[in-house]
Design a protein around this motif. Structure first.
Motif, PDB file in Angstrom:
ATOM      1  N   GLY A 101       0.883  -1.139  -0.190  1.00 43.95           N
ATOM      2  CA  GLY A 101      -0.208  -0.096  -0.045  1.00 43.95           C
ATOM      3  C   GLY A 101       0.863   1.447  -0.236  1.00 43.95           C
ATOM      4  O   GLY A 101       0.253   2.365   0.053  1.00 43.95           O
ATOM      5  N   ARG A 102       2.146   1.038  -0.218  1.00 41.15           N
ATOM      6  CA  ARG A 102       2.901   2.268  -0.035  1.00 41.15           C
ATOM      7  C   ARG A 102       4.050   2.428  -1.270  1.00 41.15           C
ATOM      8  O   ARG A 102       4.150   1.304  -1.801  1.00 41.15           O
ATOM      9  N   THR A 135       8.985   7.486   1.723  1.00 40.75           N
ATOM     10  CA  THR A 135       7.631   6.838   1.454  1.00 40.75           C
ATOM     11  C   THR A 135       6.344   7.462   1.334  1.00 40.75           C
ATOM     12  O   THR A 135       6.342   8.591   2.057  1.00 40.75           O
ATOM     13  N   ASP A 137       1.964   7.296   0.394  1.00 42.73           N
ATOM     14  CA  ASP A 137       0.925   6.236   0.525  1.00 42.73           C
ATOM     15  C   ASP A 137       0.454   5.915  -1.164  1.00 42.73           C
ATOM     16  O   ASP A 137       0.685   7.000  -1.972  1.00 42.73           O
ATOM     17  N   GLU A 138       0.180   4.741  -1.501  1.00 40.16           N
ATOM     18  CA  GLU A 138      -0.055   4.456  -2.765  1.00 40.16           C
ATOM     19  C   GLU A 138      -1.089   5.450  -3.550  1.00 40.16           C
ATOM     20  O   GLU A 138      -1.339   5.639  -4.676  1.00 40.16           O
ATOM     21  N   ASN A 139      -2.054   5.802  -2.489  1.00 37.08           N
ATOM     22  CA  ASN A 139      -3.221   6.733  -3.206  1.00 37.08           C
ATOM     23  C   ASN A 139      -2.879   8.257  -3.182  1.00 37.08           C
ATOM     24  O   ASN A 139      -3.550   8.906  -3.404  1.00 37.08           O
ATOM     25  N   ALA A 140      -1.626   8.550  -2.715  1.00 35.83           N
ATOM     26  CA  ALA A 140      -1.296  10.070  -2.250  1.00 35.83           C
ATOM     27  C   ALA A 140      -0.828  10.520  -3.796  1.00 35.83           C
ATOM     28  O   ALA A 140      -0.663   9.962  -4.934  1.00 35.83           O
ATOM     29  N   SER A 176       3.642  14.341   0.468  1.00 31.16           N
ATOM     30  CA  SER A 176       3.009  13.044   0.403  1.00 31.16           C
ATOM     31  C   SER A 176       4.330  11.816   0.653  1.00 31.16           C
ATOM     32  O   SER A 176       4.065  11.098   0.992  1.00 31.16           O
TER      33      SER A 176
END
Ligand code: AHR
Length: 473
Positions: A234-235, A255, A257-260, A267
């Motif tokens: 997820g990252r 690092t 977040d994968e949705n950032a 981010s």
């Protein structure tokens, strides 16, 4: 409009990001791949290794002469050590690409093979460090045999020192990350990211991700370079290299977040400490400029360079002994990469997890064997050929490479240096058995007995005892 992606291009370029485990598993269903031995490839710095959807591992990197772009491939990681190396392109006789050639990366973008690299002019003086990013492109489907020509220069935000570019795909969008000196900032290089419109053109404004300011980033030179991206749990994890290219060179980590929004610097969180540094116990100095791949079983692999000695005569940049190295990349319980330490020369190590009590691994605390789950490096053991016939092996902790597991007379297992005696030569020998996904190490000095874990103790148990079974990881 960011670059459109063909399916092939997506898989080919995303390989470094979200591995294709299914392909990898197919390979492991056949015969087990040979164990890579470090250094994997001598005198290849800044190595990029990735597994393409054709099932081959491709590897490129900087050569000590800094005068050419090379590529090798193999069906296994270990095979890269001896794989034939093709010269794709040599620096030119004069002009902006006639001097240093640094840190190539191979990517398949929209079905075409593109190799990015940094280059400078020849002619001596500081002008040789007028380093800019370029790309060559292959005219065919096979990058090893195709014809390569210069595609052009990366249109960077400033006309300044820039290098170590990488490209990755996330959520169907292609990004470009690179290192560059920014006018008005007193550093050698900072990290930047932007969407890519075409192989050499950004789709919009660049975002500055990090400037070297921490003490471990500014040793010798103020450097943040060599970004590499891994998408897991997820990252997005972006490693980068910092400080001078001697023993102070190390890896840092950003690092997100994968949705950032990856183009929003906020981010990305920077780890306050380096995640991978010189280790004198394993004799690896200046580990850095990494890439990521997966092994033949689909398990994450860290690729990096490092020397096996500390003291360097002259400018480290012209020392040829930054060798390519590989090792398993593990994760902590919350899914963060655990880089551990550079494991040192020799066959890559394994961890041995008790099949009877998975919370406990074969480990050591100093020269005392323990069964537990301490820091990763304390659980990594190197298997080397034994001295009691072809099937015999010896086991040595990576942090104490001159110590070996020994089965003493009273069935106690200890770590000992090689006493150069017949007794040591007998008691340090084991035979590895593999059955139903587990391994056992039967002691040659104690027939019918094997290494076992009993509570927090490591001792010899009957070789069919469940406590003698380990999952090798
Ligand atoms: O190896 C040549 C250059 O040295 C690489 O581009 C950079 O990552 C390192 O500092």
């Amino acid at each position: 409009m960011p670059l459109a992606l063909s399916r092939r291009g997506f898989i080919g370029s995303a390989a470094a990001l979200s591995a294709a485990p299914a392909i990898a598993r197919a390979a492991s269903a056949e015969t087990p791949a040979p164990v890579p031995v470090n250094p994997l490839v001598r005198q290849r710095a800044d190595a990029q290794v990735f597994r393409h959807d054709d099932g081959y591992y491709y590897m490129t990197g900087s050569v000590p002469e800094y005068d050419r772009l090379v590529l090798r491939r193999s069906k296994t990681i270990a095979g890269l050590s001896t794989a034939e190396e093709a010269v794709l392109w040599r620096h030119e006789a004069s002009g902006p690409r006639s001097g240093f050639i640094w840190a190539p990366e191979l990517h398949q973008i929209d079905g075409k093979w593109i190799m990015y690299f940094a280059a400078g002019p020849s002619g001596g003086g500081d002008d040789v460090f007028r380093i800019r990013t370029y790309a060559i492109v292959c005219d065919g489907a096979d990058p090893m045999t195709g014809k390569w020509r210069v595609l052009g220069e990366f249109q960077a935000p400033w006309d300044s020192f820039n290098l170590d570019s990488t490209s990755f795909v996330h959520k169907g969008v292609r990004y470009f990350a690179w290192a560059q000196r920014e006018p008005g900032i007193d550093t050698n290089s900072n990290l930047y990211i932007a969407k890519l419109e075409s192989p050499l053109k950004l789709a919009g404004k660049a975002t500055r991700l990090t400037v070297p300011t921490l003490d471990w980033e500014v040793r010798g030179y103020k450097v943040a370079e060599a970004p590499a991206v891994l998408h897991r749990n997820g990252r997005l994890f972006m490693t980068y290299s910092a400080s001078a290219t001697d023993a102070r060179y190390c890896l840092g980590l950003l690092t997100a977040d994968e949705n950032a929004d990856l183009l929003d610097a906020s981010s990305w969180t920077k780890s306050p400490q380096p995640v991978f540094v010189t280790n004198s116990a394993t004799s690896v100095y200046g580990p850095g400029h990494n890439s990521f791949t997966v092994d033949e079983k689909g398990r994450d692999i860290l690729v990096y360079h490092g020397r096996d000695y500390e003291a360097i005569q002259g400018d480290p940049l012209f020392n040829p002994d930054r060798h390519t190295r590989v090792q398993r990349l593990y994760y902590t319980a919350d899914g963060t990469p655990d880089f551990g330490v550079p494991v040192g020369n020799g066959p890559t190590p394994e961890r041995f997890i008790s099949a009877a009590d998975p919370k406990r691994l074969l480990a050591h605390d100093g020269d005392r064997l323990i069964a537990g789950n301490p820091l990763l490096p304390q659980t990594q053991f190197r298997q080397t050929p034994g001295r009691a016939g072809a099937r015999s092996v010896m086991l040595s902790p990576i942090l104490l490479p001159d110590h070996f597991l020994v089965a003493d007379k009273d069935g106690v297992l200890t770590l000992q240096k090689d006493r150069k005696t017949a007794d040591f030569a007998l008691r340090s020998q084991f035979v590895r058995f593999e059955d139903q996904g587990a391994v056992r190490f039967v002691a040659i000095a104690a027939p019918g007995k094997a290494i076992g874990i009993d509570g927090d103790q490591v001792k010899l148990v009957r070789s069919r005892d469940p406590r003698a079974r380990f999952h090798a990881d």
